[in-house]
Motif scaffolding. Structure first.
Motif, PDB file in Angstrom:
ATOM      1  N   LYS A   5       0.970  -1.098  -0.067  1.00 26.72           N
ATOM      2  CA  LYS A   5      -0.117   0.067  -0.072  1.00 26.72           C
ATOM      3  C   LYS A   5       0.887   1.252   0.107  1.00 26.72           C
ATOM      4  O   LYS A   5       1.723   1.322   0.717  1.00 26.72           O
ATOM      5  N   ILE A   6       0.603   2.281  -0.841  1.00 26.16           N
ATOM      6  CA  ILE A   6       1.429   3.287  -0.828  1.00 26.16           C
ATOM      7  C   ILE A   6       0.427   4.546  -0.487  1.00 26.16           C
ATOM      8  O   ILE A   6      -0.806   4.704  -1.094  1.00 26.16           O
ATOM      9  N   ALA A   7       0.658   5.394   0.333  1.00 26.04           N
ATOM     10  CA  ALA A   7      -0.171   6.576   0.837  1.00 26.04           C
ATOM     11  C   ALA A   7       0.524   7.777  -0.090  1.00 26.04           C
ATOM     12  O   ALA A   7       1.424   8.071   0.157  1.00 26.04           O
ATOM     13  N   ILE A   8      -0.548   8.574  -0.861  1.00 28.14           N
ATOM     14  CA  ILE A   8      -0.178   9.637  -1.205  1.00 28.14           C
ATOM     15  C   ILE A   8      -1.158  10.845  -0.927  1.00 28.14           C
ATOM     16  O   ILE A   8      -2.377  10.540  -0.444  1.00 28.14           O
ATOM     17  N   GLN A   9      -0.629  12.282  -1.205  1.00 22.54           N
ATOM     18  CA  GLN A   9      -1.976  13.148  -1.084  1.00 22.54           C
ATOM     19  C   GLN A   9      -2.956  13.158  -1.638  1.00 22.54           C
ATOM     20  O   GLN A   9      -3.025  12.840  -2.905  1.00 22.54           O
ATOM     21  N   ILE A  47      -3.466   2.062  -3.436  1.00 26.69           N
ATOM     22  CA  ILE A  47      -3.158   3.523  -3.370  1.00 26.69           C
ATOM     23  C   ILE A  47      -4.031   4.031  -2.365  1.00 26.69           C
ATOM     24  O   ILE A  47      -5.253   4.182  -2.442  1.00 26.69           O
ATOM     25  N   LEU A  48      -3.566   4.601  -1.376  1.00 28.02           N
ATOM     26  CA  LEU A  48      -4.217   5.400  -0.168  1.00 28.02           C
ATOM     27  C   LEU A  48      -4.177   6.932  -0.348  1.00 28.02           C
ATOM     28  O   LEU A  48      -3.032   7.174  -0.544  1.00 28.02           O
ATOM     29  N   PHE A  49      -5.318   7.383  -0.485  1.00 30.34           N
ATOM     30  CA  PHE A  49      -5.417   8.753  -0.676  1.00 30.34           C
ATOM     31  C   PHE A  49      -5.405   9.699   0.798  1.00 30.34           C
ATOM     32  O   PHE A  49      -6.643   9.450   1.248  1.00 30.34           O
ATOM     33  N   LEU A  50      -4.450  10.222   1.012  1.00 28.77           N
ATOM     34  CA  LEU A  50      -4.669  11.055   2.517  1.00 28.77           C
ATOM     35  C   LEU A  50      -4.505  12.323   2.672  1.00 28.77           C
ATOM     36  O   LEU A  50      -3.641  12.794   1.751  1.00 28.77           O
ATOM     37  N   ARG A  51      -4.413  12.924   3.663  1.00 29.15           N
ATOM     38  CA  ARG A  51      -4.130  14.332   3.990  1.00 29.15           C
ATOM     39  C   ARG A  51      -2.418  13.962   4.095  1.00 29.15           C
ATOM     40  O   ARG A  51      -1.981  13.140   4.852  1.00 29.15           O
ATOM     41  N   ASP A  52      -1.706  15.114   3.607  1.00 24.55           N
ATOM     42  CA  ASP A  52      -0.148  14.664   3.857  1.00 24.55           C
ATOM     43  C   ASP A  52       0.333  14.741   5.084  1.00 24.55           C
ATOM     44  O   ASP A  52       1.075  13.777   5.413  1.00 24.55           O
ATOM     45  N   ASP A  54      -0.997  12.989   7.590  1.00 27.14           N
ATOM     46  CA  ASP A  54      -1.190  11.711   8.205  1.00 27.14           C
ATOM     47  C   ASP A  54      -0.367  10.827   7.648  1.00 27.14           C
ATOM     48  O   ASP A  54      -0.209   9.715   8.120  1.00 27.14           O
ATOM     49  N   ILE A  55       0.281  11.131   6.418  1.00 24.41           N
ATOM     50  CA  ILE A  55       1.040   9.985   5.782  1.00 24.41           C
ATOM     51  C   ILE A  55       2.308   9.528   6.572  1.00 24.41           C
ATOM     52  O   ILE A  55       2.500   8.272   6.631  1.00 24.41           O
ATOM     53  N   PRO A  56       2.943  10.197   7.139  1.00 21.67           N
ATOM     54  CA  PRO A  56       4.346   9.514   7.975  1.00 21.67           C
ATOM     55  C   PRO A  56       3.764   8.726   8.984  1.00 21.67           C
ATOM     56  O   PRO A  56       4.378   7.640   9.217  1.00 21.67           O
ATOM     57  N   GLY A  57       2.852   9.012   9.622  1.00 21.57           N
ATOM     58  CA  GLY A  57       2.139   8.415  10.784  1.00 21.57           C
ATOM     59  C   GLY A  57       1.592   6.860  10.244  1.00 21.57           C
ATOM     60  O   GLY A  57       1.834   5.921  10.835  1.00 21.57           O
ATOM     61  N   TYR A  58       0.838   6.941   9.152  1.00 21.21           N
ATOM     62  CA  TYR A  58       0.306   5.597   8.621  1.00 21.21           C
ATOM     63  C   TYR A  58       1.679   4.801   8.341  1.00 21.21           C
ATOM     64  O   TYR A  58       1.456   3.718   8.433  1.00 21.21           O
ATOM     65  N   VAL A  59       2.735   5.322   7.759  1.00 12.74           N
ATOM     66  CA  VAL A  59       3.772   4.543   7.379  1.00 12.74           C
ATOM     67  C   VAL A  59       4.605   3.948   8.405  1.00 12.74           C
ATOM     68  O   VAL A  59       4.819   2.750   8.789  1.00 12.74           O
ATOM     69  N   ALA A  60       4.791   4.828   9.356  1.00 19.19           N
ATOM     70  CA  ALA A  60       5.575   4.495  10.562  1.00 19.19           C
ATOM     71  C   ALA A  60       4.706   3.177  11.198  1.00 19.19           C
ATOM     72  O   ALA A  60       5.267   2.131  11.980  1.00 19.19           O
ATOM     73  N   GLN A  61       3.353   3.237  11.357  1.00 29.41           N
ATOM     74  CA  GLN A  61       2.626   2.248  11.919  1.00 29.41           C
ATOM     75  C   GLN A  61       2.454   0.756  11.074  1.00 29.41           C
ATOM     76  O   GLN A  61       1.654   0.022  11.344  1.00 29.41           O
ATOM     77  N   GLY A  62       2.870   1.170   9.716  1.00 33.35           N
ATOM     78  CA  GLY A  62       2.669  -0.083   8.833  1.00 33.35           C
ATOM     79  C   GLY A  62       1.187  -0.151   8.275  1.00 33.35           C
ATOM     80  O   GLY A  62       0.993  -1.157   7.528  1.00 33.35           O
ATOM     81  N   ILE A  63       0.468   0.931   8.569  1.00 35.43           N
ATOM     82  CA  ILE A  63      -0.839   0.652   7.985  1.00 35.43           C
ATOM     83  C   ILE A  63      -0.621   1.041   6.262  1.00 35.43           C
ATOM     84  O   ILE A  63      -1.506   0.458   5.618  1.00 35.43           O
ATOM     85  N   ALA A  64       0.205   1.870   5.889  1.00 33.15           N
ATOM     86  CA  ALA A  64       0.729   1.910   4.478  1.00 33.15           C
ATOM     87  C   ALA A  64       2.084   1.503   4.670  1.00 33.15           C
ATOM     88  O   ALA A  64       2.753   1.597   5.439  1.00 33.15           O
ATOM     89  N   SER A  77       6.712  15.378  11.859  1.00 34.52           N
ATOM     90  CA  SER A  77       5.970  14.441  12.647  1.00 34.52           C
ATOM     91  C   SER A  77       6.877  13.709  13.369  1.00 34.52           C
ATOM     92  O   SER A  77       6.560  12.807  14.171  1.00 34.52           O
ATOM     93  N   ARG A  78       8.274  13.568  13.139  1.00 33.52           N
ATOM     94  CA  ARG A  78       9.101  12.713  13.803  1.00 33.52           C
ATOM     95  C   ARG A  78       8.891  11.266  13.668  1.00 33.52           C
ATOM     96  O   ARG A  78       9.187  10.643  14.435  1.00 33.52           O
ATOM     97  N   ALA A  79       8.014  10.815  12.650  1.00 35.33           N
ATOM     98  CA  ALA A  79       7.694   9.533  12.417  1.00 35.33           C
ATOM     99  C   ALA A  79       9.079   8.669  11.973  1.00 35.33           C
ATOM    100  O   ALA A  79       9.845   9.236  11.337  1.00 35.33           O
ATOM    101  N   LYS A  80       9.160   7.337  12.630  1.00 37.53           N
ATOM    102  CA  LYS A  80      10.167   6.657  12.085  1.00 37.53           C
ATOM    103  C   LYS A  80       9.900   5.990  10.925  1.00 37.53           C
ATOM    104  O   LYS A  80       9.246   4.969  10.902  1.00 37.53           O
ATOM    105  N   VAL A  81      10.575   6.327   9.813  1.00 38.03           N
ATOM    106  CA  VAL A  81      10.326   5.729   8.663  1.00 38.03           C
ATOM    107  C   VAL A  81      11.566   5.864   7.817  1.00 38.03           C
ATOM    108  O   VAL A  81      12.472   6.509   8.157  1.00 38.03           O
TER     109      VAL A  81
END
Ligand code: ATP
Ligand code: ZN
Length: 283
Positions: A5-9, A47-52, A54-64, A77-81
């Motif tokens: 899954k890839i998240a884009i704006q 492809i997931l369409f999200l607000r920008d 939210d993208i780092p968090g979704y990826v850090a959590q593995g949802i995307a 965001s300081r997300a770990k990606v």
């Protein structure tokens, strides 16, 4: 194989270019703006369409598994990606600006002052680095009106052309950080075969974007100077023309030294230069 899954704006400055980049990689999908998720027809990707934001968090959590987002948003965001690939669009600069009449002209003048921003994390790190004590007023939008309303002495915001600042009576005086769109991935993804295939396609599209296909005519006697100037993907292709004294030279020129190269080629006797875009380069 399980889809990635890839998240884009969903909409905004990065949406169109993110969609175009994926399409240029040969991915076929409907760009449904109304739905949150769409399946790529010819590749194991959703492809997931999200607000920008939210993208780092979704990826850090593995949802995307993957995301395309501005570096400014990732850092804030300081997300770990993992950073996988710079994408060469969405370029902008986070700058400090003050009203044109302000006495603040350099960084040290910010001591004891207040700065409005939507990027408190990045700004605080910057202030710490320069050992400046200033108070940060976090606001989520229209940062440029804050000094006019008396909320802050300065602002820290994203600038690309500077028109918004000017229209609000502000002048930039220091750069905080530059940013561009970047492909990020969740931890532990690097060996994934779908990602490897996508990365290979991405790199060939990005490489092609930086280059032009050039065809030119030159008298045989001038050919050595021309080939000397050209270092294409391989040595240039030389094709004889109907006029025996002449040849056509086909080559690839990179965007960054394009005009310099073209001028040197002309000076060395190149004529009828035709420049064409390249879609992909497979190395
Ligand atoms: P969303 O609705 O997804 O939260 P947004 O309003 O926060 O969108 P946009 O204005 O669409 O965000 O900008 C997205 C990204 O584009 C920015 O985070 C930045 O990386 C990049 N960008 C490039 N140029 C500019 C610019 N002039 N102003 C703002 N962002 C820019
Ligand atoms: Zn946003």
């Amino acid at each position: 194989m399980k889809n990635l899954k890839i998240a884009i704006q969903k909409s905004g400055r990065l949406n169109e270019k993110s969609v175009q980049l994926l399409k240029n990689c040969g991915l076929s999908f409907e760009n449904y703006k109304s739905s949150l998720i769409t399946k790529v027809n010819n590749f194991n990707l959703e492809i997931l369409f999200l607000r920008d934001d939210d993208i780092p968090g979704y990826v850090a959590q593995g949802i995307a598994d993957l995301g395309i987002v501005g570096e400014n948003v990732i850092d804030e965001s300081r997300a770990k990606v993992s950073y996988l690939q710079r994408l060469g669009f969405g370029r902008c600069m986070l700058k400090l600006a003050v009203p044109t009449s302000s006495e603040i002209t350099e960084l040290k003048d910010l001591e004891g002052k207040s700065i409005a921003t939507s990027y408190p994390v990045i700004l605080q790190e910057f202030l710490d680095e320069y050992k400046i004590n200033a108070s940060i007023q976090e606001i989520s939008g229209s940062v440029e009106i804050a000094p006019g309303l008396g909320l802050s002495d300065a602002i820290c915001d994203i600038v690309s052309t500077g028109t918004t600042l000017k229209n609000n009576g502000l002048k930039p005086f220091a750069d905080v950080r530059s940013s561009e769109a970047i492909l990020i991935g969740r931890d532990g993804l690097t060996e994934n075969p779908i990602l490897c295939e996508l990365m290979q396609r991405l790199q060939s599209v990005l490489l092609a974007k930086e280059t032009k296909y050039v065809v030119l005519n030159v008298e045989r006697t001038n050919l050595p100077q021309i080939t000397e100037l050209l270092h294409g993907v391989k040595s240039p292709t030389v094709v004889p023309l109907a006029d025996e004294g002449w040849v056509a030279v086909h080559t690839v020129i990179t965007e960054d030294d394009f005009w310099d190269k073209i001028n040197k080629l002309k000076a060395a006797g190149a004529q009828g230069i035709v420049v064409m875009p390249i879609e992909k380069i497979i190395l």
